[in-house]
Design a protein around this motif. Sequence first.
Motif, mmCIF file in Angstrom:
data_model
loop_
_atom_site.group_PDB
_atom_site.id
_atom_site.type_symbol
_atom_site.label_atom_id
_atom_site.label_comp_id
_atom_site.label_asym_id
_atom_site.label_seq_id
_atom_site.Cartn_x
_atom_site.Cartn_y
_atom_site.Cartn_z
ATOM 1 N N VAL A 272 21.763 -25.437 102.189
ATOM 2 C CA VAL A 272 21.829 -23.993 102.431
ATOM 3 C C VAL A 272 21.730 -23.230 101.114
ATOM 4 N N ALA A 273 22.423 -23.711 100.069
ATOM 5 C CA ALA A 273 22.354 -23.079 98.760
ATOM 6 C C ALA A 273 20.946 -23.136 98.183
ATOM 7 N N VAL A 274 20.259 -24.267 98.391
ATOM 8 C CA VAL A 274 18.875 -24.394 97.916
ATOM 9 C C VAL A 274 17.986 -23.370 98.614
ATOM 10 N N VAL A 275 18.192 -23.197 99.908
ATOM 11 C CA VAL A 275 17.408 -22.212 100.653
ATOM 12 C C VAL A 275 17.663 -20.810 100.108
ATOM 13 N N VAL A 276 18.902 -20.495 99.739
ATOM 14 C CA VAL A 276 19.227 -19.182 99.168
ATOM 15 C C VAL A 276 18.452 -18.959 97.871
ATOM 16 N N VAL A 277 18.428 -19.965 96.997
ATOM 17 C CA VAL A 277 17.700 -19.843 95.729
ATOM 18 C C VAL A 277 16.204 -19.659 95.995
ATOM 19 N N ILE A 278 15.657 -20.437 96.911
ATOM 20 C CA ILE A 278 14.222 -20.348 97.197
ATOM 21 C C ILE A 278 13.871 -18.982 97.789
ATOM 22 N N CYS A 279 14.704 -18.493 98.679
ATOM 23 C CA CYS A 279 14.450 -17.172 99.266
ATOM 24 C C CYS A 279 14.547 -16.077 98.212
ATOM 25 N N GLY A 280 15.525 -16.194 97.301
ATOM 26 C CA GLY A 280 15.638 -15.223 96.209
ATOM 27 C C GLY A 280 14.422 -15.253 95.306
ATOM 28 N N GLY A 281 13.913 -16.437 95.010
ATOM 29 C CA GLY A 281 12.705 -16.540 94.201
ATOM 30 C C GLY A 281 11.492 -15.973 94.913
ATOM 31 N N ALA A 282 11.384 -16.214 96.219
ATOM 32 C CA ALA A 282 10.268 -15.662 96.985
ATOM 33 C C ALA A 282 10.304 -14.139 96.979
ATOM 34 N N TYR A 283 11.498 -13.576 97.043
ATOM 35 C CA TYR A 283 11.636 -12.112 97.001
ATOM 36 C C TYR A 283 11.139 -11.561 95.660
ATOM 37 N N LYS A 284 11.491 -12.240 94.562
ATOM 38 C CA LYS A 284 11.044 -11.780 93.240
ATOM 39 C C LYS A 284 9.534 -11.937 93.095
ATOM 40 N N LEU A 285 8.967 -12.977 93.648
ATOM 41 C CA LEU A 285 7.522 -13.153 93.577
ATOM 42 C C LEU A 285 6.791 -12.075 94.369
ATOM 43 N N MET A 286 7.348 -11.693 95.515
ATOM 44 C CA MET A 286 6.723 -10.637 96.307
ATOM 45 C C MET A 286 6.779 -9.295 95.586
ATOM 46 N N GLN A 287 7.743 -9.161 94.656
ATOM 47 C CA GLN A 287 7.812 -7.952 93.839
ATOM 48 C C GLN A 287 6.809 -7.975 92.692
ATOM 49 N N GLY A 288 6.100 -9.093 92.534
ATOM 50 C CA GLY A 288 5.086 -9.188 91.491
ATOM 51 C C GLY A 288 5.546 -9.845 90.210
ATOM 52 N N ASN A 289 6.677 -10.530 90.221
ATOM 53 C CA ASN A 289 7.187 -11.191 89.013
ATOM 54 C C ASN A 289 6.546 -12.578 88.853
ATOM 55 N N THR A 290 5.278 -12.566 88.483
ATOM 56 C CA THR A 290 4.545 -13.828 88.320
ATOM 57 C C THR A 290 4.099 -14.046 86.875
ATOM 58 N N GLN A 291 4.554 -13.194 85.937
ATOM 59 C CA GLN A 291 4.053 -13.266 84.571
ATOM 60 C C GLN A 291 4.404 -14.583 83.879
ATOM 61 N N HIS A 292 5.516 -15.196 84.254
ATOM 62 C CA HIS A 292 5.918 -16.448 83.602
ATOM 63 C C HIS A 292 5.210 -17.667 84.197
ATOM 64 N N LEU A 293 4.540 -17.461 85.318
ATOM 65 C CA LEU A 293 3.800 -18.546 85.955
ATOM 66 C C LEU A 293 2.308 -18.467 85.685
ATOM 67 N N SER A 294 1.816 -17.286 85.305
ATOM 68 C CA SER A 294 0.375 -17.103 85.128
ATOM 69 C C SER A 294 -0.157 -17.811 83.892
ATOM 70 N N ASN A 295 0.664 -17.926 82.831
ATOM 71 C CA ASN A 295 0.234 -18.600 81.598
ATOM 72 C C ASN A 295 1.057 -19.864 81.387
ATOM 73 N N ALA A 296 1.076 -20.700 82.402
ATOM 74 C CA ALA A 296 1.967 -21.859 82.395
ATOM 75 C C ALA A 296 1.613 -22.878 81.316
ATOM 76 N N PHE A 297 0.332 -22.982 80.938
ATOM 77 C CA PHE A 297 -0.096 -24.006 79.980
ATOM 78 C C PHE A 297 -0.446 -23.402 78.617
ATOM 79 N N SER A 298 0.158 -22.275 78.291
ATOM 80 C CA SER A 298 -0.162 -21.607 77.026
ATOM 81 C C SER A 298 0.490 -22.278 75.816
ATOM 82 N N GLY A 299 1.555 -23.026 76.007
ATOM 83 C CA GLY A 299 2.257 -23.663 74.894
ATOM 84 C C GLY A 299 1.529 -24.902 74.396
#
Length: 541
Positions: free
Chosen positions: A240-267
Amino acid sequence: MRDKISQLFCLQKNACKNNSTDNNRGHNVPTKATTNGTMCANGSLGTEGPEAPETDSSGTGRMRKPLERNGSTQNHAVHLERRLGLFSGVALIVGTMIGSGIFVSPSGLLVRTGSVGVSFIIWLACGVLSLLGALAYAELGTMNTSSGAEWAYFMDAYGPAPAFLFSWVSTLVLKPSQMAIICLSFAQYAVEAFVTECDPPRGVVKMVALVAIVMILFVNCYSVNLGMAVQNVFTAAKLVAVVVVICGGAYKLMQGNTQHLSNAFSGPMPNVGSIATAFYTGLWAYDGWNNLNYVTEEIKNPSKNLPRSIIIGIPLVTLCYALINISYLAAMSPEEMIVSEAVAVTFGNRVLGALAWLMPLSVTISTFGSANGTLFAAGRLCFAASREGHLLDILSYVHVRRLTPAPGLIFHSLIASAMVLHGTIESLIDFFSFTAWIFYGGAMLALIVMRYTKPNYPRPYKVPIIIPVVVLVISVYLVAAPIFETPRVEYLYALLFIFAGLIFYVPFVKLGMTPRFMNKVTLFFQLLLEVVPTSSMAMFE
């Protein structure tokens, strides 16, 4: 003193016999008579009907012996019963794997790889590797349904000396350190819920970890059913706790917070040694994939439920880990994850708002359940190895009423408590991962060896030979790469500790030497703990 033990045992004898007959039929290891007239576990390994005669692999035409060790059977007055079904098997795997690792390891993996994309690939690769290793263990576990996992397989493939070295290292280091790490993580998050303005005092954290060990020990000594009920409930709660974290992350992604995932291989790309140590960190989060093999004597229909539990449990954990990491990166940057000592708590503060307190509570629930499953499995390793004479006899004894391996559970808890008092999480993880993969590789080699030395043994579940070969090659890489890339004296200490077990093996196991006072010590603890050996029926009849 022996008379007192006889009286204690005989009081329970009739009750144990009743519990071992029709009411529990199908819940105990089926037995058959061997050539020497003793009773041992049935070599059919879950197949229906009588076992067909088979010859050994030497070509002599002799009847093969069953792989199971002489263990607790339904003909013994006191024995471990088959109480774990498919749901409990999945709960033990998932509940043990999802513990402190996903809350401690994300930042460590980012530090060692320097790249979001590479770290995510390693997370997935660790899940695939764990699944492949567990599938190979499913063949070993259905081929030999004795408890003890690697110890039993080393006995079959290599003989008593390598098996003893595994029980020596695992009992004194691997399993206790695993539990100590999880309990320290539990205490860290539990104390942080009440200390917000500063870091939690180290002494308080260690005291809370010790309290957790005592609570878990009591649960598992009191009842196998209670221990598994706790495991099932805490596994459901952590999902249940894992589902809460995943749902919270999905909410942030729907808000457009994808900047840390777009350049995943930049390092920059990490070197070979860094990848190996990053795998150590990731694989620590997945550790527990083999725990069900430690309790195969207590699984109902292990030839079916063991592989089914693995096939359901490990992909579920891999999916959860992948989605949790995406959720973390949707709420914070990689740099913020690295500097955060409690990634899940930081995530909760940013996403859950007034409900942020749910995250430290969820982490404590998750780690407590994982520690419970770890001790449940560790006690069975002690029980199995001691029953064969590889450890102290008292560690193979079972409580006369509760039918739990109490001495083995207490022994592991004492060592874990000592590690809690004197160790840190980071140092314990590195030592655990390096040493554990030596034996995981040894188990893969054991499977390959027995394909040729024991081709006629029944294998209700059989994996393609390429799977243990791949896991063996990766195990060699994980052990060798850090040594050549960044040599550390700790690796030498680990190897020396493994082979130091031979100092005790030769006189006490190979030659059978026993100090005179050990009989009195064993009798004393029998009276104190109310325990008897599983084969003690004949002692008092």
